[in-house]
Design an enzyme around this catalytic site. Structure first.
Site, PDB file in Angstrom:
ATOM      1  N   TYR A   1       0.815  -1.219   0.000  1.00 30.27           N
ATOM      2  CA  TYR A   1       0.000   0.000   0.000  1.00 30.27           C
ATOM      3  C   TYR A   1       0.848   1.268   0.000  1.00 30.27           C
ATOM      4  CZ  TYR A   1      -4.432  -2.285   0.666  1.00 30.27           C
ATOM      5  OH  TYR A   1      -5.549  -3.039   0.479  1.00 30.27           O
TER       6      TYR A   1
ATOM      7  N   LYS B   1       2.509 -13.563   6.579  1.00 29.39           N
ATOM      8  CA  LYS B   1       2.710 -14.553   5.516  1.00 29.39           C
ATOM      9  C   LYS B   1       4.219 -14.810   5.405  1.00 29.39           C
ATOM     10  CE  LYS B   1       1.273 -17.145   2.193  1.00 29.39           C
ATOM     11  NZ  LYS B   1       0.698 -18.464   2.505  1.00 29.39           N
TER      12      LYS B   1
ATOM     13  N   ASP C   1      -3.174 -17.241   5.422  1.00 30.41           N
ATOM     14  CA  ASP C   1      -4.191 -18.113   4.798  1.00 30.41           C
ATOM     15  C   ASP C   1      -4.883 -18.983   5.840  1.00 30.41           C
ATOM     16  OD1 ASP C   1      -1.531 -18.899   4.809  1.00 30.41           O
ATOM     17  OD2 ASP C   1      -1.749 -20.399   3.244  1.00 30.41           O
TER      18      ASP C   1
ATOM     19  N   ASP D   1      -6.409  -5.696   5.365  1.00 34.28           N
ATOM     20  CA  ASP D   1      -7.481  -5.268   4.469  1.00 34.28           C
ATOM     21  C   ASP D   1      -8.373  -6.453   4.125  1.00 34.28           C
ATOM     22  OD1 ASP D   1      -8.956  -3.593   2.914  1.00 34.28           O
ATOM     23  OD2 ASP D   1      -7.504  -3.405   1.299  1.00 34.28           O
TER      24      ASP D   1
END
Ligand code: NAI
Length: 435
Positions: free
Chosen positions: A162, A228, A282, A306
């Site tokens: 972002y 992640k 995930d 987000d």
């Protein structure tokens, strides 16, 4: 403190500037709050929100407190009036008044202007995007036990993909970066667009700190770092490493790791302690759905946050109900988490709850807890009685479908001034902004 200044050539009304320091606001009596109505459904949900909040303030405080809403221009309205989607004076106004509210702003996909939301978050360094997600009785959810999810998501707001550092395919910037990558042994196709994902120790530590302080202040028992890092080791993995280090250094006396929970405490969290665990992004999507009760506070990077907050909002009944805030050291912005809903804009049928509940977060931030509880209770009662806008009512058995104005009327009609005990009980574990 009473100050007057001119914005857009007009003298500002009399009232107080809310003083914000270290992410906390001093309690005002007659604050001036700039309000960006936003694009699409923005104006209709903004109007409903102001009506509801004004009614609660009057109900709770009579004429001893009031909010003066000041129009701040951004998006389509700013282009129409000033020829720019984000005039410099809007930024000056938000900077001057410290606490603001906004409806959604449209952003073109692909080319065109950069997201105004992202621009503002970076300009004001609103590093902490706080999104509480909980279930309201009466709403029909796609899951069987939506009430199991009650989580406050702390999304880092200034970095990650972002940051807006992107180079078009074939541009000099892209080609130079491809050449640098090659020098370090990485092959990137020549026709690739390039985006850069910066994750710093500084920003990682402060968002994790905000999340842990929130958990401590609100009696929440689990803080989960979501990342992640199994794939993106030097960014997402570093976020986890720095977050764990911060927790150990600054909160070692309160936090218990998942390892120690089992090895040392036999799986039972000791009284007064908070579990600090971590999950891969995930797996988090799966666990939020299937093991909802295991989550209480989440701290995560920008893109994960987000995605996760929209998925969590969907789980409890939809985007129209989930509020959000952006908190920095010296200013804060409270905004709906959904977008401009172009498909229903102008029809007067949109759900104002997300923005109104963001207003509740704003009331909590300025320490007007009575009004915050008054609005929340009135929304709860309205939804429990199955009166809702179309996005929610169409799934309810014998739902009373109303438009935006009628919904605001129903919420106002359901308002009761809360007792002190009700306020105290409601605030325990609830307050969605770090105080
Ligand atoms: P969206 O959130 O505007 O709409 C997604 C779906 O949810 C649509 O079906 C819409 O009708 C529904 N919806 C959203 N809010 C609702 C409400 N209050 N009441 C009833 N239904 C509601 O997402 P979309 O279509 O992807 O984005 C539209 C525009 O909004 C884009 O330009 C996007 O960049 C912008 N956007 C702005 C945000 C902000 O200002 N914070 C956040 C997200 C998107």
């Amino acid at each position: 403190m009473s100050k007057r200044r001119k914005f857009y050539g007009v003298e500002a009304p009399d009232g107080e500037v809310v003083q914000v320091k270290d992410g906390k606001a001093a309690r005002p009596t007659r604050p001036i709050i700039p309000f960006i109505d936003g694009d699409g459904i923005g104006p209709e949900i903004s109007e409903a929100t102001r009506r509801i909040i004004n009614a609660a303030v009057t109900k709770c405080y009579g004429d001893t407190r009031s909010i003066t809403w000041l129009t701040a221009y951004a998006g389509d309205a700013a282009v129409a009036k000033f020829g720019s989607p984000l005039p410099a004076e809007t930024l000056e106004m938000l900077d001057y008044y410290g606490v603001g509210m906004k409806g959604p702003l449209g952003t073109p996909t692909g080319g065109g202007i950069r997201s105004l939301n992202v621009t503002m978050r970076q300009h004001f360094d609103w590093f902490s995007c706080v999104r509480p997600v909980r279930y309201f009785k009466g709403i029909v959810s796609v899951v069987k036990r939506p009430q199991d999810l009650d989580v406050v998501i702390f999304r880092e707001n200034t970095e990650d993909v972002y940051a807006g550092i992107e180079f078009a395919a074939g541009s000099q910037g892209a080609l130079e970066i491809i050449a640098v990558a090659k020098k370090y042994g990485h092959t990137i196709r020549e026709d690739s667009g390039i985006g850069i994902k910066p994750i710093s120790q500084y920003a990682s530590r402060r968002i994790v700190r905000a999340a842990i302080e929130y958990a401590i202040d609100h009696g929440r028992k689990v803080v989960t770092l979501v990342h992640k890092g199994n794939i993106q080791k030097e960014t997402e993995g570093a976020f986890l490493k720095w977050g764990l280090a911060l927790a150990a250094e600054a909160f070692g006396d309160v936090m218990v790791s998942e390892d120690d929970l089992w090895k040392v405490h036999g799986g039972k969290l000791p009284e007064g302690k908070i579990l600090l665990n971590h999950r891969i992004a995930d797996a988090t999507f799966y666990e939020l759905l299937c093991k909802s009760t295991q989550f209480s506070v989440i701290a995560t990077t920008n893109l994960n946050g987000d995605y996760i907050s929209d998925a969590a909002a969907g789980q409890v009944g939809g985007l129209g109900i989930a509020p959000g805030s952006n908190i920095g050291a010296n200013s804060a912005m409270f905004e709906a988490t959904h977008g401009t809903a172009p498909d229903i804009a102008g029809k007067g049928i949109s759900n104002p709850c997300s923005l109104t509940l963001s207003g509740v977060m704003m009331l909590e931030f300025i320490d007007w807890d009575e009004a915050a509880v008054c609005v929340t209770r009135a929304i709860e009662k309205t939804l429990r009685s199955k009166t809702a806008t179309g996005d929610l009512a169409r799934f309810m058995k014998k739902g009373n479908q109303v438009n935006t104005v009628q919904f605001a009327d129903a919420v106002i009609a359901n308002m009761v001034k809360p007792t002190r005990r009700t306020v105290e009980a409601a605030m325990k574990g609830r307050k969605a902004v770090t105080k």
